[in-house]
Write an enzyme that holds these catalytic residues in place. Structure first.
Site, PDB file in Angstrom:
ATOM      1  N   GLU A 114       0.866  -1.188   0.000  1.00  0.00           N
ATOM      2  CA  GLU A 114       0.000   0.000   0.000  1.00  0.00           C
ATOM      3  C   GLU A 114       0.896   1.228   0.000  1.00  0.00           C
ATOM      4  O   GLU A 114       2.112   1.113   0.167  1.00  0.00           O
ATOM      5  CB  GLU A 114      -0.931  -0.018   1.217  1.00  0.00           C
ATOM      6  N   HIS A 133      -9.047   9.610   2.782  1.00  0.00           N
ATOM      7  CA  HIS A 133      -8.714   8.494   1.883  1.00  0.00           C
ATOM      8  C   HIS A 133      -9.017   8.944   0.460  1.00  0.00           C
ATOM      9  O   HIS A 133     -10.080   9.506   0.195  1.00  0.00           O
ATOM     10  CB  HIS A 133      -9.543   7.263   2.253  1.00  0.00           C
ATOM     11  N   ARG A 188      -1.153   9.265   1.067  1.00  0.00           N
ATOM     12  CA  ARG A 188      -2.583   9.531   0.862  1.00  0.00           C
ATOM     13  C   ARG A 188      -2.935  11.005   0.710  1.00  0.00           C
ATOM     14  O   ARG A 188      -3.804  11.357  -0.086  1.00  0.00           O
ATOM     15  CB  ARG A 188      -3.365   9.006   2.057  1.00  0.00           C
ATOM     16  N   HIS A 205     -11.275   9.711   6.619  1.00  0.00           N
ATOM     17  CA  HIS A 205     -11.027   8.279   6.832  1.00  0.00           C
ATOM     18  C   HIS A 205     -10.532   7.960   8.232  1.00  0.00           C
ATOM     19  O   HIS A 205     -10.957   6.974   8.833  1.00  0.00           O
ATOM     20  CB  HIS A 205      -9.997   7.847   5.785  1.00  0.00           C
ATOM     21  N   ARG A 232      -1.045   8.892   9.075  1.00  0.00           N
ATOM     22  CA  ARG A 232      -0.904   7.458   9.382  1.00  0.00           C
ATOM     23  C   ARG A 232      -0.459   6.663   8.150  1.00  0.00           C
ATOM     24  O   ARG A 232      -1.002   6.840   7.060  1.00  0.00           O
ATOM     25  CB  ARG A 232      -2.243   6.915   9.869  1.00  0.00           C
TER      26      ARG A 232
HETATM   27  C1  SIN Z   1      -7.625   0.695   2.704  1.00  0.00           C
HETATM   28  O1  SIN Z   1      -7.902  -0.484   2.553  1.00  0.00           O
HETATM   29  O2  SIN Z   1      -7.352   1.459   1.795  1.00  0.00           O
HETATM   30  C2  SIN Z   1      -7.642   1.258   4.083  1.00  0.00           C
HETATM   31  C3  SIN Z   1      -6.503   0.751   4.844  1.00  0.00           C
HETATM   32  C4  SIN Z   1      -6.134   1.737   5.901  1.00  0.00           C
HETATM   33  O3  SIN Z   1      -6.680   2.818   5.954  1.00  0.00           O
HETATM   34  O4  SIN Z   1      -5.227   1.432   6.676  1.00  0.00           O
END
Ligand code: SIN
Length: 512
Positions: A113, A228, A274, A335, A370
């Site tokens: 991610e 998000h 993000r 988010h 975060r």
């Molecule tokens: C996501 O699945 O994009 C959210 C994961 C997160 O916010 O840690």
């Protein structure tokens, strides 16, 4: 007023609350109160996964570095170190309790991610990681006869006596009950519902932060709200998260003209932090006079996409969007809040007998932004630590009767709630400035009286808490005259003077 005494009171039943309950269960009676059904929490909806060092190609040092980098200079280093070092043990423990993480052969399947430099995100049933965690933790908690649950019990306020926390007043079956406890752990989750666009469930109204600050607890870092980049933007559909792991697996972003744009904004393109991706999306939306962009997975293997994202696939199909064939309309949404009740590494707040863990807490792990998938891990690690620390409580709860029985009512709850959420989104959202924040402050001051009154319904109590927490976010955002992490001020684009200082709040919330 009815009352009850327990050894340990836990408010909230997401990952942090349940993990704390499991830690405490062998040592006394534990009561978990939750305002909805026990499985209704942000944990349940977490899709992407849980980050931890579970492969030979990764090290806790690299996970620590990635977390510190995402936090943009405002993480507490010892909190991050504790998180990454204790994380793998907490994961192994979950697996031993029956957690079924996805595997490739015998090995855990790990995905990527944003802002992670290694593949280290574990996931379950493709995109239902939180649901699997909640299942395992609820079942483990149920195996202890000492753990009881009060669902649909709304915590009104903490019981404070001589500066110590002695439990909480809870609304259950339309009656107020005093629950006295030797230790009280807040695990009430976040505050995404303060914003009209959010990935959070209905329960995320900032209750824990509001009741804590009313009791005299310190809140910290409240200006840092993470947005998000990709929530479903489709008029007929409810707001729904489209996991970042979709971009981790190769999905790309297109503006409404069908042009890829993230390369113009950051070297890591779709996997940039993000806040960078969210601002880039806003900028493309403005340029193209649109209220969304698209997430595109059409170039990926269809079978892989369906297996990897079964929940997202089935949800989108309900709205006639086939994620393997169609462009998915998305826009950013609130988010996660990095701030919360300030705690030490053992979840202790500044009030004796009061602990906090999970999103409601501010351990300093996340700093100003975060790192994706660190929050479920934080819930596990710091939920367990808060539970362990609560065992050493020296509080002897006194059955005091300080509850104010005078009750008010609000006639236009839904109107105020809608107006508040819109104001927060429009004036205190992804891009802020003194002018927009002052406008938000002016609006919130109209409802100041509500924060001082007492109510006896969940809707009114929630609204009171939402106003309180919104005000603290706005005031903190006004005070931070600079842009750091997820807090972006268009009128102060550099970091600003004294940017390394953390902004704290205690009881005195309304400055006017
Ligand atoms: C996501 O699945 O994009 C959210 C994961 C997160 O916010 O840690």
């Amino acid at each position: 007023m009815d009352s009850e005494s327990v050894d340990f009171l836990i408010i909230g039943s997401g990952v942090a609350g349940l993990r704390a309950a499991i830690e405490l269960a062998p040592f006394g009676d534990v009561l978990v109160v939750t305002k909805d059904k026990p499985s209704e929490s942000s944990t349940e909806y977490a899709q992407g996964g849980i980050a931890a060092v579970m492969s030979d190609e990764d090290t806790v040092g690299i996970h620590q570095e990635d977390t510190l980098k995402a936090g943009d200079g405002l993480c507490r280093e010892d909190a991050v170190k504790t998180l990454v070092e204790e994380g793998p043990e907490r994961i192994m423990e979950l697996i031993s309790w029956g957690a079924e993480f996805d595997r490739e052969g015998l090995k855990l399947a790990l995905t990527l991610e944003a802002a992670h430099s290694k593949r280290r995100i574990l996931h379950a049933h493709g995109d239902s990681t939180g649901k699997e965690l909640e299942r395992v933790l609820l079942s483990k908690a149920r195996s202890f006869p000492s753990v009881r649950k009060y669902p649909f019990a709304y915590t009104i306020d903490l019981i404070i006596n001589n500066g110590e926390c002695h439990g909480a007043y809870v609304l259950r079956d339309n009656k107020v009950i005093a629950l006295f406890a030797k230790a009280t752990i807040l695990a009430t989750g976040g505050a995404g519902r303060l914003f009209s666009r959010t990935t959070n469930p209905f329960v995320a109204t900032g209750d824990g932060m509001a009741i804590a600050v009313r009791a005299g607890a310190e809140l910290e870092d409240m200006e840092f709200v993470q947005f998000h980049p990709t929530s479903l933007y489709y008029p007929a559909a409810p707001q729904f998260l489209l996991s970042e792991s979709m971009r981790g697996e190769g999905a790309v972003l297109l503006n409404i003209k069908g042009q890829r744009f993230m390369d113009d904004y950051h070297a890591k393109a779709e996997l940039a932090p993000r806040d960078v991706v969210s601002r880039a999306i806003i900028s493309e939306m403005v340029k193209t006079a649109s209220n969304h962009v698209y997430l595109d997975l059409r170039h990926l293997d269809k079978k892989f996409v369906k297996n990897r994202f079964p929940k997202i696939n089935s949800t989108c199909l309900q709205y006639d969007i086939d994620i393997t064939e169609d462009l998915i309309p998305v826009s950013p949404a609130a988010h996660y809040i990095m701030g919360g009740v300030r705690t030490n590494l053992d979840g202790e707040s500044n009030i004796r007998g009061l602990y906090a863990a999970g999103e409601v807490a501010c351990t300093g792990v996340h700093g100003a932004n975060r790192l994706a998938s660190n929050s479920l891990l934080e819930g596990l690690v710091y939920g367990a630590r808060a539970g362990k620390a609560a065992l050493n409580t020296k509080i002897k709860p006194e059955r005091i009767s300080g509850y104010n029985e005078e009750v008010s009512s609000i006639s236009d709850i839904y109107e105020i709630r809608r107006s508040l959420r819109r104001t927060m989104w429009e004036k205190t959202g992804i891009i802020r400035c003194a002018k927009s924040l002052k406008q938000a402050e002016t609006k919130l001051l109209l409802w100041k009286e509500i924060t001082k009154q007492n109510f006896i319904t969940r809707n009114e109590l929630e609204l009171k808490n939402m106003i309180t927490v919104s005000f603290i976010i706005v005031e903190s955002a006004l005070l931070r005259k600079g842009s750091v992490g997820a807090h972006y001020r268009s009128d102060h684009k550099d970091r600003g003077a004294n940017w390394q200082e953390h902004i704290k709040w205690d009881k005195a919330i309304f400055r006017s």
